[in-house]
Design an enzyme around this catalytic site. Structure first.
Site, PDB file in Angstrom:
ATOM      1  N   CYS B  98      -9.951  30.211 -23.929  1.00  0.00           N
ATOM      2  CA  CYS B  98     -10.291  29.250 -25.061  1.00  0.00           C
ATOM      3  C   CYS B  98      -9.251  28.823 -25.720  1.00  0.00           C
ATOM      4  O   CYS B  98      -9.467  27.860 -26.584  1.00  0.00           O
ATOM      5  CB  CYS B  98     -11.148  29.990 -26.093  1.00  0.00           C
ATOM      6  SG  CYS B  98     -12.853  30.765 -25.191  1.00  0.00           S
ATOM      7  N   CYS B 418      -8.642  32.982 -30.623  1.00  0.00           N
ATOM      8  CA  CYS B 418      -8.436  34.089 -29.830  1.00  0.00           C
ATOM      9  C   CYS B 418      -8.833  33.432 -28.563  1.00  0.00           C
ATOM     10  O   CYS B 418      -9.381  32.459 -28.340  1.00  0.00           O
ATOM     11  CB  CYS B 418      -9.501  35.101 -30.228  1.00  0.00           C
ATOM     12  SG  CYS B 418     -11.337  34.685 -30.195  1.00  0.00           S
TER      13      CYS B 418
END
Lengths: 739, 434
Positions: B98, B418
């Site tokens: 991500c 994250c």
């Protein structure tokens, strides 16, 4: 029908130390917290009864959660000391009945009880949990459910034999109770042993262990509320397979068939030497065929009977011994072994590497040839990969374990090793060469351990510049399966070296005995006379299969002929010769020349495909090697009819083993009888139902054993002369090896 | 402010000239028939249109993607060619779950800082409407052997070896390879570990949707470009923003841990299609070309930790590290943009940052990091509501910080995110003087 339990309040108000509870809204959370380990001790049971009565009597409470405050265990089982303290079967039966009554009340509780399980839920703990209405378990690696009683020669004596068949169906229940195997959470959920699973948690605002228990409690409290409000049904809609199974089981002749099959299987595996499994079948049968009253009665009575059997005492003795041998009595070593080097990538070397890398020890595996190294590394890979297939580790864990392994042909990196274990060929001159080479490259603190099954350590250490750092570590093959490690110290070995070797062994998951130096140390020394006797028996014309059935019939898991094949005929010959030289005619018996002829023909046992038997890959059936029988012909002996009955042969084999073990204690090779029993059972397969050579002498009677030996002595001479310590015990029956 | 500026003597100033993105759409909706590089093309062209940048002025293109379309494994190059960039402009693709487009941007920063480039386009694309579904390994092996089989007999015997089970397809999972745990499952455990309740998660998710809706309605989401989808209408709005009510959200069943979990479809980011792109330049070059940059891209860090139990705690670890690096404190930051993977993950990070115990036990710090004040935090919505095309989110975060700094008049902004693999990222952004 609703029954209120009227509490006769005990006048003295004492603070409870094992059980406490808290009321959260309409849910009572009962926490078990034995100051040591949660067991169903007298104290725990008394406090639990009090608490349960209070909870039942409290109208504000609608449901109950039962949980342990101990991170690693729910309830580890019944209190063994409580059972051992009893002197009669009736006393134990009474204990069982008290447990049954308590759990009956739990089972019939008008307020639903949720057992919230984290950690070991074994034996009585499991029986407690299955009496509750609902079970939630964490997925922790420490969470295991099982009925290990059978491994202690007992049976689940608090309703286990009655509730499990109803809960899981006959096949699963029998499997669980008869094998004593531990069941992991996911399996438990699948088989219907628990209703719900809870994940373990990682770092948060508290320690992961603490928070996981808290989380389990939160989930359990919610479930308890749901049960009380009937939002969660108590009985799950059964699947099709389950329905079919239930239907099939409703036919008495089907159940009868299962009893028979299980009984046969048990008899085949135990040779009838272990009473517990048979009693378990009896209890299950009584419950299902004659109803609960008969079932519970059979359970409590058989539990009492079993507790008094020598088999159970032997197995409990082994359990305690194993616990003792999993401790380091030499203290904490000065320096932890983090870097290990193993010399020789053969079966043993690679095995040692395997049990080290998966414990996080950086391990160099060194061999002299690329082929040898490749084979060894493949063995380590296969060992770990097989575990991924059984799902005990993930492929990722396998890879990360393997990253601890370095395979090489040179001594690169040995300058950083904390310990070197050599597992090269059993030849003194080769061992000397290796020792010198290694000492030239290792740092001063590095320990040199030698894996040998018979060569005296002091002879190997003779060429060492630092004999205080030399020690023997005798592993058993296959290293990843055999639990025992025999550590051998010479009079020069330092205490810290010993402490360090024990620490490494414990890390590798071994059960450890530490023995004095001498030819054959302890284990090989006990085995050699028995194998010598086995060879003589073969020479007397007893077929290998017959020899095997005589030994397994005595309780050895592996027959003597098969054992010789497993150990290797060449190794046996080698050891017999070495020990024969060291101990003289006492170690005689069978003709070593026979073994040598076998080796000459290439019959080295399983590893060469032929020994006493013929081994074909993929084939389970083994035929006797007729060529070996031909060789035997030329070494034929005439048996003496007076000492050649089946039973005589068994005692000829066993008494030589046992006498040598006792002699080892007498000579100080063994530190104590406990290690002697553990070494014999875990390293050599001495019958577990006898508890080891020392417990065998205690229970069989030293006098009776001496009597038998004297009879054999008349024919064979000093090979059967009882040692002094055995004679002392024979003379004074109050003398026992185990109190 | 602890510091007037983060400019350092002798260090090149690197600026964000502008950033755009396609509307983020729930996967399986209007973009369903496209391919990943189509979306990437749209973002690249949008960037060119917005900035008026001559195509040959771009020295290099870096693009992020997570789930790769095998036909366009270097999606950066395919998209650049299709978007009409010069075939003389090299392009490469990066992947870091991500934070892939964060990686694309910091790669660009590195190229400029090293003096190798002056103008780099960075971006990211994710296309979840179509993912590579493979044959099973056994089937693939048979098919590959079939290629080599010479005789009819050999081919027939290979075909005969195919069993029904071999035909079962292999689906890509949003799961960690190392632990085999899906991210939602891990997020649920993380929320439980920090004692984040279902209510807190639903509240945060509702906040995200409400703020996003407000931002959308007041035209604050100016990074969104319109995109004419072939065969369909022009799309110009994100379609996942749906403020609901707490009652409605409370009805949902847990999505991963059943029956007692707390992470639901409503408090998780949804599968999204979308692409983003930013133009990054050296300040000199930007000024020379007549641009008015939006922000300086300053210090950044990547962190990583245990992928099992701390999978989504990247922001907690990265935030103090990047602040320390830049010499700022939490109070200096005017604008926070954190990637919202799950409401539970955000709440867990906030709790971790507020915990002295966590800081001492796991981060080797004496005291807690401190949590960002909520009024400065994701105030135009976040991944939960705007959508989260994995590799496109990073550029959205950075562009949003730049826009919010301009709009709100702040000086420093902080991006944190994250990523799968237990990794994380943070970057400090400084407003360009207006």
């Amino acid at each position: 029908i609703f029954v209120f339990f009227i509490i006769s309040v005990i006048s003295c108000i004492h603070s409870r130390t094992h059980v406490n509870y808290e009321i959260k809204g309409d849910v009572a959370v009962i926490r078990m917290n034995d100051p040591s380990v949660n067991t169903l001790s007298v104290q725990m049971q008394r406090e639990m009864t009090e608490v349960m009565d209070e909870v039942w009597g409290n109208s504000a409470v609608q449901s109950v959660v039962l949980i342990s405050s101990k991170p690693g265990s729910f309830i580890a089982g019944a209190d063994l000391n409580m059972i051992q303290a009893c002197t009669t079967a009736e006393e134990v039966t009474l204990l069982s009945q008290e447990g049954q009554k308590m759990f009956e009340k739990i089972e019939k509780s008008p307020k639903p009880i949720v057992a919230a399980i984290n950690g070991s839920c074994l034996g009585g703990g499991l029986e407690f949990a299955i009496a509750c209405q609902y079970r939630i378990a964490t997925k922790s690696k420490k969470t295991v459910l099982g009925c290990p009683e059978v491994m202690l020669g007992l049976l689940p004596g608090a309703g286990g034999t009655q509730r499990l068949p109803k809960m899981l169906g006959l096949p699963s229940a029998f499997d669980m109770v008869l094998t004593g195997r531990s069941i992991r959470p996911d399996k438990a959920k699948k088989m219907g042993l628990v209703h719900q699973l809870v994940d373990t948690l990682g770092p948060g605002l508290k320690s992961p262990e603490e928070r996981t228990i808290e989380y389990l409690e939160e989930v359990a409290v919610e479930a308890a509320r749901g049960l009380a409000k009937k939002q969660i049904p108590l009985t799950k809609e059964k699947g099709l397979m389950q329905k079919i199974q239930d239907h099939v089981m409703s036919y008495p002749f089907v159940r009868q068939q299962i009893y028979n099959t299980v009984q046969k299987k048990v008899m085949k595996q135990t040779k009838g030497l272990y009473p517990a499994p048979l009693k378990i079948i009896e209890c299950v049968k009584a419950g299902l065929e004659q109803g609960p009253t008969a079932g519970y009665l059979a359970e409590s009575q058989n539990f009492g009977k079993l507790a008094m059997t020598p088999e159970s005492k032997a197995l409990i003795g082994l359990y305690h011994g194993q616990v003792t041998c999993k401790k380091n009595r030499f203290g904490t070593p000065e320096k932890e072994v983090k870097a290990l080097a193993v010399l020789g990538a053969g079966l043993m070397g690679a095995g040692i590497a395997q049990v080290s890398v998966d414990k996080g020890i950086h391990t160099i595996l060194k061999d002299t040839t690329l082929e040898g190294l490749s084979r060894g590394e493949q063995q380590v890979y296969k060992g770990l990969n097989d575990k991924t297939k059984k799902k005990s580790i993930t492929t990722f864990e396998r890879d990360s374990f393997l990253s601890n392994l370095t395979g090489q042909l040179d001594y690169n990196g040995f300058n950083k090793a904390d310990m070197v274990i050599e597992a090269v060929f059993e030849d003194l001159s080769i061992k000397h060469k290796v020792l010198k080479e290694v000492e030239a490259v290792i740092p001063p603190h590095c320990i040199f351990a030698t894996n040998t099954s018979a060569l005296p350590i002091k002879d190997i250490a003779a060429v060492s510049k630092r004999p205080e750092k030399v020690i023997g570590m005798h592993y058993f093959s296959p290293v990843d399966k055999m639990q025992l490690l025999e550590i051998i110290t010479t009079d020069k070995t330092s205490k810290d070296t010993t402490a360090s070797a024990v620490a490494v062994g414990l890390k590798q998951g071994k059960v450890i005995i530490v023995v004095g130096d001498g030819p054959g140390f302890y284990t090989t020394r006990c085995l050699a006379p028995m194998l010598a006797e086995a060879v003589r028996v073969l020479q007397e014309g007893v077929d290998p299969k017959k020899l095997d059935s005589l030994t397994t019939g005595f309780g050895f898991p592996v027959g003597a002929a098969t054992l010789a094949d497993e150990v290797g005929i060449d190794v046996a010959a080698h050891v017999a010769e070495d020990l024969g030289k060291a101990f003289g005619s006492r170690f005689g018996g069978g003709n070593i020349e026979f073994l040598k002829s076998m080796v000459d023909k290439g019959f080295k046992g399983r590893k060469s495909g032929k020994g006493c038997y013929i081994y074909q890959p993929g084939l389970k059936r083994r035929d006797v090697n007729t060529e070996a029988l031909e060789i035997l012909e030329s070494y034929k002996l005439t048996p003496n009819a007076a000492i050649s009955s089946d039973s005589d042969i068994q005692y000829r084999l066993v008494s030589r083993f046992v006498n040598e073990a006792v002699l080892c204690l007498q000579e100080g090779i063994l530190a104590n009888p406990v290690e002697g029993d553990i070494g014999a059972v875990f390293g050599l397969g001495f019958p577990p139902c006898l508890g080891g050579p020392f417990r065998f002498v205690d229970s069989f009677g030293a006098d009776k054993l001496v009597e038998k030996m004297r009879k054999f002595e008349e024919v064979f001479g000093n090979q059967f002369t009882p040692c002094q310590l055995l004679l002392d015990h024979a003379k004074d029956p109050s003398k026992k090896f185990h109190k | 402010k602890s510091k007037k500026t983060l400019a350092k003597p002798g260090v090149k100033n690197i600026v964000l000239v502008d950033g755009v993105r396609t509307p983020f759409l729930q996967s399986g909706t209007i973009y369903a028939d496209l391919m990943p590089h189509d979306l990437a093309r749209a973002a690249l062209q949008g960037l060119l249109n917005r900035t008026g940048l001559p195509k040959d002025a771009v020295d290099y293109i870096v693009y992020g993607t997570v789930i790769q379309e095998v036909k366009t494994s270097n999606v950066a190059r395919e998209a650049a060619l299709g978007a009409g960039f010069s075939d003389k402009t090299p392009a490469h693709t990066v992947t870091m779950a991500c934070i892939s487009s964060n990686q694309a941007m910091t790669t660009a920063v590195g190229l400029i800082a090293a003096g190798q480039c002056d103008a780099v386009v960075a971006g990211g694309v994710e296309f979840m409407s179509d993912v590579p579904i493979r044959h099973s390994r056994r089937m693939r092996k048979t098919m590959l052997s079939l290629n080599k089989a010479k005789t009819l007999g050999a081919r027939l015997s290979l075909l005969g070896s195919i069993r029904l089970a071999h035909l079962a397809p292999e689906l890509p999972a949003v799961a960690e390879f190392s632990t085999a745990e899906t991210m939602g499952h891990s997020a649920d455990r993380l929320a439980a570990a920090f004692g984040v309740s279902r209510l807190e998660q639903d509240e945060f998710a509702l906040r995200s949707h409400t703020l996003a809706k407000k931002a959308q309605d007041s035209g604050l989401l100016s990074d969104v470009i319109s995109f004419k989808v072939p065969g369909k209408d022009i799309v110009s709005k994100d379609n996942g923003i749906r403020p609901s009510t707490m009652e409605q959200m409370a009805k949902l069943k847990p999505a991963f841990i059943k029956p007692h979990g707390t992470v639901t479809a409503a408090n998780s980011s949804f599968l999204t299609d979308g692409a983003s792109a930013v133009l990054i330049m050296s300040e000199e070059k930007a000024l020379a070309m007549g641009y008015k940059p939006k922000a300086y891209l300053r210090d950044f860090v990547y962190v990583s930790q245990d992928p099992k139990d701390q999978l989504l705690l990247g922001p907690t670890y990265a935030t103090p590290k990047v602040l320390e690096k830049s010499g700022l404190t939490l109070n200096d930051i005017d604008v926070f943009e954190f990637h919202e993977a799950f409401a539970g993950q955000i709440m867990a990070n906030l709790k971790a940052m507020e915990s002295d115990w966590f800081a001492q036990t796991y981060m080797g710090r004496k005291t807690k990091v401190g949590a960002p004040p909520m009024e400065k935090f994701n105030s135009w919505g976040g991944s939960l509501s705007l959508g989260h095309p994995f590799a496109a989110t990073g550029c959205r975060l950075v562009t949003t910080v730049a826009h919010r700094l301009q709009k709100e008049g702040g000086q420093y902004g902080l991006v944190a995110a994250c990523a799968a693999g237990g990794q994380g990222h943070a970057m400090v952004i400084e407003a360009y003087p207006q």
